[in-house]
Structures are given as structure tokens and as C-alpha cells.
Motif scaffolding. Structure first.
Motif, PDB file in Angstrom:
ATOM      1  N   LEU B  12       0.802  -1.192  -0.030  1.00 43.25           N
ATOM      2  CA  LEU B  12       0.026   0.085  -0.016  1.00 43.25           C
ATOM      3  C   LEU B  12       0.766   1.311   0.039  1.00 43.25           C
ATOM      4  O   LEU B  12       0.706   2.058  -0.650  1.00 43.25           O
ATOM      5  N   ASP B  13       1.805   1.181   0.966  1.00 44.74           N
ATOM      6  CA  ASP B  13       2.945   2.388   0.895  1.00 44.74           C
ATOM      7  C   ASP B  13       3.396   2.418  -0.390  1.00 44.74           C
ATOM      8  O   ASP B  13       3.723   3.635  -0.908  1.00 44.74           O
ATOM      9  N   THR B  14       3.992   1.485  -1.073  1.00 48.59           N
ATOM     10  CA  THR B  14       4.427   1.627  -2.537  1.00 48.59           C
ATOM     11  C   THR B  14       3.434   2.262  -3.479  1.00 48.59           C
ATOM     12  O   THR B  14       3.814   3.125  -4.321  1.00 48.59           O
ATOM     13  N   PHE B  15       2.264   1.851  -3.199  1.00 49.69           N
ATOM     14  CA  PHE B  15       1.295   2.043  -4.403  1.00 49.69           C
ATOM     15  C   PHE B  15       1.116   3.711  -4.140  1.00 49.69           C
ATOM     16  O   PHE B  15       1.133   4.519  -5.090  1.00 49.69           O
ATOM     17  N   LEU B  16       0.991   4.106  -3.147  1.00 49.87           N
ATOM     18  CA  LEU B  16       0.784   5.661  -2.670  1.00 49.87           C
ATOM     19  C   LEU B  16       2.083   6.416  -3.285  1.00 49.87           C
ATOM     20  O   LEU B  16       1.953   7.406  -3.851  1.00 49.87           O
ATOM     21  N   ASP B  17       3.203   5.735  -3.042  1.00 49.84           N
ATOM     22  CA  ASP B  17       4.583   6.595  -3.460  1.00 49.84           C
ATOM     23  C   ASP B  17       4.424   6.581  -5.149  1.00 49.84           C
ATOM     24  O   ASP B  17       4.697   7.559  -5.560  1.00 49.84           O
ATOM     25  N   ASP B  18       3.880   5.487  -5.767  1.00 50.09           N
ATOM     26  CA  ASP B  18       3.850   5.108  -7.119  1.00 50.09           C
ATOM     27  C   ASP B  18       2.966   6.467  -7.732  1.00 50.09           C
ATOM     28  O   ASP B  18       3.049   6.812  -8.905  1.00 50.09           O
ATOM     29  N   LEU B  19       2.019   6.702  -6.929  1.00 51.75           N
ATOM     30  CA  LEU B  19       0.826   7.896  -7.559  1.00 51.75           C
ATOM     31  C   LEU B  19       1.558   9.213  -7.389  1.00 51.75           C
ATOM     32  O   LEU B  19       0.966  10.101  -7.853  1.00 51.75           O
ATOM     33  N   ARG B  20       2.483   9.271  -6.773  1.00 49.52           N
ATOM     34  CA  ARG B  20       3.080  10.794  -6.340  1.00 49.52           C
ATOM     35  C   ARG B  20       3.279  11.547  -7.760  1.00 49.52           C
ATOM     36  O   ARG B  20       2.893  12.822  -7.627  1.00 49.52           O
ATOM     37  N   PRO B  21       3.666  10.817  -8.529  1.00 56.00           N
ATOM     38  CA  PRO B  21       4.079  11.791 -10.139  1.00 56.00           C
ATOM     39  C   PRO B  21       2.683  12.175 -10.729  1.00 56.00           C
ATOM     40  O   PRO B  21       2.794  13.153 -11.355  1.00 56.00           O
ATOM     41  N   LEU B  22       1.525  11.971 -10.223  1.00 57.56           N
ATOM     42  CA  LEU B  22       0.364  12.499 -10.759  1.00 57.56           C
ATOM     43  C   LEU B  22       0.199  13.915 -10.139  1.00 57.56           C
ATOM     44  O   LEU B  22      -0.609  14.666 -10.794  1.00 57.56           O
ATOM     45  N   GLU B  23       0.695  14.232  -9.087  1.00 56.41           N
ATOM     46  CA  GLU B  23       0.617  15.708  -8.374  1.00 56.41           C
ATOM     47  C   GLU B  23      -0.820  16.170  -8.410  1.00 56.41           C
ATOM     48  O   GLU B  23      -1.697  15.752  -7.890  1.00 56.41           O
ATOM     49  N   GLU B  24      -0.937  17.351  -9.182  1.00 55.68           N
ATOM     50  CA  GLU B  24      -2.251  17.740  -8.908  1.00 55.68           C
ATOM     51  C   GLU B  24      -3.219  17.299  -9.750  1.00 55.68           C
ATOM     52  O   GLU B  24      -4.826  17.526  -9.314  1.00 55.68           O
ATOM     53  N   ASP B  25      -3.069  16.033 -10.420  1.00 59.32           N
ATOM     54  CA  ASP B  25      -4.065  15.577 -11.311  1.00 59.32           C
ATOM     55  C   ASP B  25      -4.520  14.315 -10.241  1.00 59.32           C
ATOM     56  O   ASP B  25      -5.515  13.630 -10.647  1.00 59.32           O
ATOM     57  N   LEU B  26      -4.093  14.137  -9.156  1.00 59.31           N
ATOM     58  CA  LEU B  26      -4.704  13.115  -8.298  1.00 59.31           C
ATOM     59  C   LEU B  26      -5.591  13.984  -7.111  1.00 59.31           C
ATOM     60  O   LEU B  26      -5.127  14.698  -6.419  1.00 59.31           O
ATOM     61  N   VAL B  27      -6.831  13.460  -7.099  1.00 60.99           N
ATOM     62  CA  VAL B  27      -7.905  14.248  -6.291  1.00 60.99           C
ATOM     63  C   VAL B  27      -7.857  13.470  -4.903  1.00 60.99           C
ATOM     64  O   VAL B  27      -7.971  14.004  -3.678  1.00 60.99           O
ATOM     65  N   ALA B  28      -8.128  12.399  -5.073  1.00 57.31           N
ATOM     66  CA  ALA B  28      -8.235  11.329  -3.767  1.00 57.31           C
ATOM     67  C   ALA B  28      -7.732   9.927  -4.137  1.00 57.31           C
ATOM     68  O   ALA B  28      -7.929   9.512  -5.311  1.00 57.31           O
ATOM     69  N   VAL B  29      -7.278   9.086  -3.057  1.00 60.02           N
ATOM     70  CA  VAL B  29      -7.072   7.840  -3.188  1.00 60.02           C
ATOM     71  C   VAL B  29      -8.104   7.237  -1.941  1.00 60.02           C
ATOM     72  O   VAL B  29      -7.662   7.511  -0.731  1.00 60.02           O
ATOM     73  N   LEU B  30      -9.019   6.441  -2.376  1.00 53.16           N
ATOM     74  CA  LEU B  30      -9.871   5.739  -1.114  1.00 53.16           C
ATOM     75  C   LEU B  30      -9.590   4.260  -1.009  1.00 53.16           C
ATOM     76  O   LEU B  30      -9.397   3.686  -2.193  1.00 53.16           O
ATOM     77  N   LEU B  31      -9.494   3.837  -0.027  1.00 49.18           N
ATOM     78  CA  LEU B  31      -9.316   2.254   0.340  1.00 49.18           C
ATOM     79  C   LEU B  31     -10.791   1.756   0.640  1.00 49.18           C
ATOM     80  O   LEU B  31     -11.446   2.404   1.648  1.00 49.18           O
ATOM     81  N   PHE B  32     -10.964   0.490   0.152  1.00 52.81           N
ATOM     82  CA  PHE B  32     -12.180  -0.155   0.965  1.00 52.81           C
ATOM     83  C   PHE B  32     -11.836  -1.534   0.773  1.00 52.81           C
ATOM     84  O   PHE B  32     -10.732  -2.000   0.442  1.00 52.81           O
ATOM     85  N   GLY B  33     -12.722  -2.496   1.112  1.00 53.80           N
ATOM     86  CA  GLY B  33     -12.420  -3.875   1.101  1.00 53.80           C
ATOM     87  C   GLY B  33     -11.635  -4.268   2.599  1.00 53.80           C
ATOM     88  O   GLY B  33     -11.870  -3.526   3.544  1.00 53.80           O
ATOM     89  N   SER B  34     -11.052  -5.552   2.253  1.00 54.81           N
ATOM     90  CA  SER B  34     -10.452  -6.256   3.849  1.00 54.81           C
ATOM     91  C   SER B  34      -9.299  -5.174   4.389  1.00 54.81           C
ATOM     92  O   SER B  34      -9.335  -5.035   5.681  1.00 54.81           O
ATOM     93  N   LEU B  35      -8.792  -4.536   3.571  1.00 52.81           N
ATOM     94  CA  LEU B  35      -7.555  -3.552   4.219  1.00 52.81           C
ATOM     95  C   LEU B  35      -8.310  -2.465   4.888  1.00 52.81           C
ATOM     96  O   LEU B  35      -7.681  -2.139   5.975  1.00 52.81           O
ATOM     97  N   ALA B  36      -9.175  -1.909   4.435  1.00 50.47           N
ATOM     98  CA  ALA B  36     -10.039  -0.698   4.978  1.00 50.47           C
ATOM     99  C   ALA B  36     -10.683  -1.264   6.285  1.00 50.47           C
ATOM    100  O   ALA B  36     -10.687  -0.639   7.030  1.00 50.47           O
ATOM    101  N   ARG B  37     -11.330  -2.434   6.378  1.00 47.67           N
ATOM    102  CA  ARG B  37     -11.993  -3.051   7.251  1.00 47.67           C
ATOM    103  C   ARG B  37     -10.883  -3.633   8.366  1.00 47.67           C
ATOM    104  O   ARG B  37     -11.681  -3.839   9.344  1.00 47.67           O
ATOM    105  N   GLY B  38      -9.979  -3.709   7.985  1.00 47.04           N
ATOM    106  CA  GLY B  38      -8.930  -4.346   8.965  1.00 47.04           C
ATOM    107  C   GLY B  38      -9.089  -5.726   9.279  1.00 47.04           C
ATOM    108  O   GLY B  38      -8.799  -6.516  10.176  1.00 47.04           O
TER     109      GLY B  38
END
Lengths: 273, 267
Positions: B12-38
């Protein structure tokens, strides 16, 4: 599984009759009817004869323990062949849309029209008149757009690009653009289309020059598809995704303008009473 | 290979790092499913139930779109390289937030089933339109047909590993969505975790224990040769599907739902 050429109609008839006979033999007095329908777009990537359509097995309304009957019906039909099992009073369910993966939505979209007007009765009562058509096909158009925005971006565009399957992506997107055209035509009640004529019919109905030019550009990509070196194939796949996205965007606009003044529930489906 | 929860968090951390180049084109990242529910089951739970919301201009400007797509693909490649079970994440553009698929809204909007990983909390902007809600409320009838496809395995003399993996996936999908879709017919918008209880509460006389057993089946999968176990779970699920279906087409339940009536009632 036996593979049969598409144009071998005699073998196709034999295979289909074999399935029919098995259904009758296994389900006998529980059957009200067995129908066969061709599919709007035959699957080009799979050559089994039944990839071109499917069966509708209708049980008597009185059949209560239906799980055994459904299992028996499915055991008679090749796995890749579509099969719908329901009771006679549930026939209206064939016409209901579903928000689900592309392959289900694409198969189901034209189903009521194809069963009703192009289907054949293989056994029992002719129930084609009882098939109700969706009173508001714009709902199907909307659903197709929504399914593409949700499932296709993720499960086709992203997935195939991640896997580096560029040629396949272009082929899949071309087919999905045709499905989008088919759903857009359906919104105007135009259901009798083929893979070969859908683009022409669509362009006649939807005269937006931008839609036309996107499709033309996509056609050029398709012509080169399969003959490109790896880096150019990758570039072409990204371009195909872009063209698809713009096509989808324009169609949302078309849907919005066609919906003005229409009541979603103006026409209704009804269960058989 | 054995995986731990830490592997999921690292991915998950790597995923968020990978999205960094999107800069202002990234509005939000939501997590759902088992990781979000714990409730991740390491090695069994899929990566990545994420919903990436992108700036609208990225959908209409070619160069921007291609750059964004390249970033998303790179993030997907890194997810795949983790070796964890993966499926592609979802993405949409900001102007589409008010036409989100109704069926998924309960997964994305609730604090119990989703969480914000990055950017603006757009969950309150997620809305669906009337058409989407209507289709969501009718989808259970085709879902029934999809469930029927499992019935072919009741007559198989043997099952391969590949087929068993497919069956597990189908069972898990039906376990997740069938109760949601069934409750939707009656305008009861529930989340995945409420599925069994709400189904039993909404439809009198229905026992949905098989939904719980499916999760156990997934965690501790029987051998392919144990045909009886596979047949039992499939048959039990199909019985549930048919029992619920019969109840839904029962006149009393139709009468409870004005919206359902508006779609189905005879003119």
C-alpha cells in the motif's frame, strides 16, 4: 471439447439437437419449453458453435425444488454456452438489466429481443410472445456506459496494460466500442444489428462528427494492430485507451441530451399475471 | 510462500508512492475492502481495493490522460510484482463522482468499509443517479442466473485445482454481492458486512449460514478430491439463492416497495 467451424451449419444443428435431446431426457416432465437464441455479436475468439447463442430452459411454474433441475440443465449444455433457467412465470426476468462484469452485461443486453424475434422453439410450448421487452432501453444504454466506466477501465484497460498485452487490448476495446454503439442504438429501439453493420448504423443515427472521427482513428489503429514492433504496439495501446475514453465521454453527453424530458419509469415491465 | 499483514501495508505504501507523479491530477485515493475494514487474511485477500479519483481535465486532454495512465500502469505493475493476490484498482474522474455505480456506493461511502488514503475526502460527493439505482435494484435476478452456473459442478466426477480456484472465487463474489443485491430489491441499502444478518432479517424464514461457511471454505479449502464438500457448499448456496428469489417474487414483498412496484407493476 469438439471444435466446430462457424459455417458448418449441419454439425451445428446436430450439436444443438443433441443438447435438446439431453435436456428432454434429463428434465422430461418438468420442462415447459426449451428455446434457443442467436447472440447479437458472435464471439470471434472462440469457435464452439454455441458461442453464437444460448438456451433458455423454462420449467413449469409448479416446479418447486428447482436446484436439481437447474443443475441437470447445466450439465447438458457445454460450459461456454449461455443458459438461462427459470419458471414460466419468471420469464420477465430475462429482460432485466444487471450491473456486473462486461461479459454478462454484453450478453444480456439484447437478450429479450433475440429470444423473442430470432429465437427458436426446440421443445414444448412457444413462449416467445410472453417475452416482454424493456420498456425503457435507455436504461440499458446508461448501464453499459456505467459498466464501462467502472469495470472496463480497471479490468480491461489497466489490467491488459499492466500485463503488456497490447494487441489484445486494442481488439477488446474495438469490440467494446461496438457494444457501446449497439447499446446507444438500443436506446432508440434499434436492436437488429450485427457485428458487421453496427458501426454504419450507429454513425447514421449519431451524427456527432467527433464520434465519427474517433471511430475512424480507432479503425486505423486496428488496421496496424498485430504488425507493430513492441514499443509501437505499446504506444498504440495507450492511444486506443485514449480514443476509447473520449468515445465514452461523448456518449455520456449523447445520453444526457437524449434523456431530457424522459421519465425513467414511463414504461414498465410487468411479471406475467 | 507465506505472507503477512506487513506485506499488504508495504504494498500500500509503495502504491501511494507510485501515484506521487500524478501531482495535481490526483484528487483522492480511497481504500475499501478487507484492508480498510482491518480484516485482511494474508495470502488470501486481494490487493487492491482502491478507488483513485483523478482531475477531470485528465479525461479530456490527451497528453495529460496518457501521462496519468502511464503512472497508473506503473503502480499496477508494482502491485503485481508483490506476489500477493492482486486485481486492478478502480479509477474515475472528478466529474463522474455524482454518477458512481449505485451498487458500489455502500462500499465506498461508509466509514466502516472505506477510508481516505490521500487527498480530499470525496466520499460525501459520491452519488448515484436514478438509472443506476434502478439497475442495482434489479440486478439480483441476473445474479441468480450467474449463480446457476455453479450448478454444473454438482455433476462433475472430478475437479481440477484450477476449477476449484474458480469456484472459490465465484462463491466469494456471490457471498459478497448476492445479499446486497437481494436487499436492494426492497430498497434496503446495506454493506457487505451486514449481508447475512440483513438477508435473514429482511426475508423471513431464510437461513443464510452458508454465507459464513463460504469464508471458512475460502480460508481452509478442501482438497479437490473431496467432491462431497464442494458439492455441499455449492448446493447450499444455490438453495439459498432460490429461496431468496422465491421470496422476492412473492406478492407480499412486492407490495412493500413502491420503487420496485414502479418498475414491475403491470400497467
Amino acid at each position: 471439447m469438439q471444435v466446430v467451424a462457424q459455417n458448418d451449419s449441419e454439425t451445428f444443428e446436430q450439436e444443438r439437437n443433441k443438447v435438446r435431446d439431453q435436456l428432454i431426457s434429463r428434465l422430461g416432465d418438468r420442462l415447459e419449453s426449451v428455446l434457443y437464441y442467436p447472440h447479437v455479436f458472435p464471439r470471434v475468439d472462440y469457435r464452439h458453435p454455441f458461442a453464437y447463442g444460448g438456451f433458455v430452459v423454462v420449467f413449469h411454474d409448479e416446479v418447486e425444488q428447482i436446484v436439481d433441475a437447474i443443475a441437470a440443465a447445466h450439465s447438458c449444455v457445454p460450459p461456454e454456452t449461455a443458459l438461462y433457467c427459470l419458471r414460466r412465470r419468471e420469464l420477465f426476468e430475462l429482460s432485466l438489466p444487471v450491473f456486473w462484469f462486461l461479459r454478462f452485461v454484453d450478453h444480456q443486453m439484447h437478450l429479450p429481443w433475440f429470444v423473442k424475434y430470432k429465437g427458436e422453439v426446440l421443445f414444448g410450448r412457444d413462449l416467445r410472445d410472453e417475452i416482454q421487452l424493456p420498456a425503457n432501453p435507455r436504461l440499458l444504454f446508461h448501464n453499459k456506459l456505467e459498466v464501462c466506466a467502472h469495470f472496463l477501465r480497471s479490468g480491461v484497460i489497466l489490467e491488459l496494460l499492466v500485463q503488456g498485452r497490447y494487441e489484445l487490448l486494442i481488439r477488446r476495446l474495438e469490440r467494446q466500442m461496438k457494444y457501446l454503439m449497439a447499446s446507444a442504438l438500443l436506446a432508440h429501439g434499434e436492436w437488429d444489428i450485427t457485428l458487421a453493420d453496427v458501426a454504419e448504423k450507429f454513425m447514421r443515427r449519431y451524427t456527432d462528427p467527433k464520434l465519427n472521427s474517433i471511430w475512424r482513428d480507432f479503425g486505423q489503429l486496428c488496421e496496424r494492430n498485430g504488425s507493430l514492433p513492441a514499443d509501437e504496439a505499446c504506444q498504440a495501446a495507450y492511444e486506443a485507451a485514449w480514443l476509447f475514453e473520449t468515445f465514452l465521454h461523448r456518449l455520456w453527453g449523447e445520453l444526457k441530451s437524449s434523456q431530457q424530458g424522459h421519465d425513467l419509469f414511463a414504461g414498465r415491465l410487468s411479471p406475467r399475471t | 510462500m507465506t505472507y503477512s499483514l506487513a506485506d499488504y501495508h508495504r504494498a500500500l505504501d509503495t502504491f501511494l508512492d507510485d501515484l506521487r507523479p500524478l501531482e495535481e491530477d490526483l484528487v483522492a485515493v480511497l481504500l475499501f475492502g478487507s484492508l480498510a475494514r482491518g480484516d485482511v487474511r494474508p495470502g488470501k485477500s486481494d490487493l487492491l481495493d482502491a478507488y483513485v479519483v483523478l482531475r477531470s481535465e485528465a479525461a479530456t486532454e490527451r497528453t495529460r490522460y496518457l501521462n496519468v495512465l502511464q503512472v497508473l500502469v506503473n503502480a499496477g505493475i508494482h502491485l503485481q510484482q508483490t506476489g500477493l493476490p492482486t486485481h486492478p484498482f478502480f479509477y474515475c474522474f472528478e466529474h463522474e463522482l455524482d454518477r458512481s455505480p449505485a451498487l458500489w456506493l455502500s462500499l465506498w461511502r461508509s466509514n466502516q468499509t472505506s477510508r481516505l488514503l490521500h487527498g480530499n475526502d470525496v466520499r460525501s460527493c459520491l452519488k448515484s443517479c436514478e438509472e443506476s439505482r434502478a439497475v442495482a435494484r434489479m440486478s439480483v435476478f441476473q445474479m441468480r442466473q450467474i449463480a446457476h452456473q455453479l450448478s454444473r459442478y454438482l455433476y462433475e466426477d472430478s475437479l481440477t485445482e484450477e476449477v476449484c480456484a474458480e469456484i472459490i472465487e465465484e462463491l466469494a463474489t456471490l457471498k459478497k454481492f448476492f445479499p446486497i443485491m437481494a436487499c436492494l430489491v426492497l430498497d434496503n441499502w446495506i454493506t457487505e458486512s451486514q449481508g447475512k444478518d440483513e438477508l435473514e432479517r429482511t426475508i423471513a424464514g431464510v437461513g443464510a449460514d452458508v454465507l459464513t461457511r463460504i469464508m471458512g471454505f475460502r480460508d481452509c479449502t478442501p482438497a479437490c478430491s473431496d467432491l462431497q464438500s464442494w458439492r455441499t457448499i455449492i448446493a447450499d448456496l444455490l438453495q439459498l439463492v432460490e429461496q431468496v428469489h422465491l421470496s422476492l417474487v412473492n406478492d407480499n414483498l412486492y407490495e412493500r416497495s413502491p420503487v420496485f412496484l414502479s418498475v414491475f407493476q403491470a400497467l
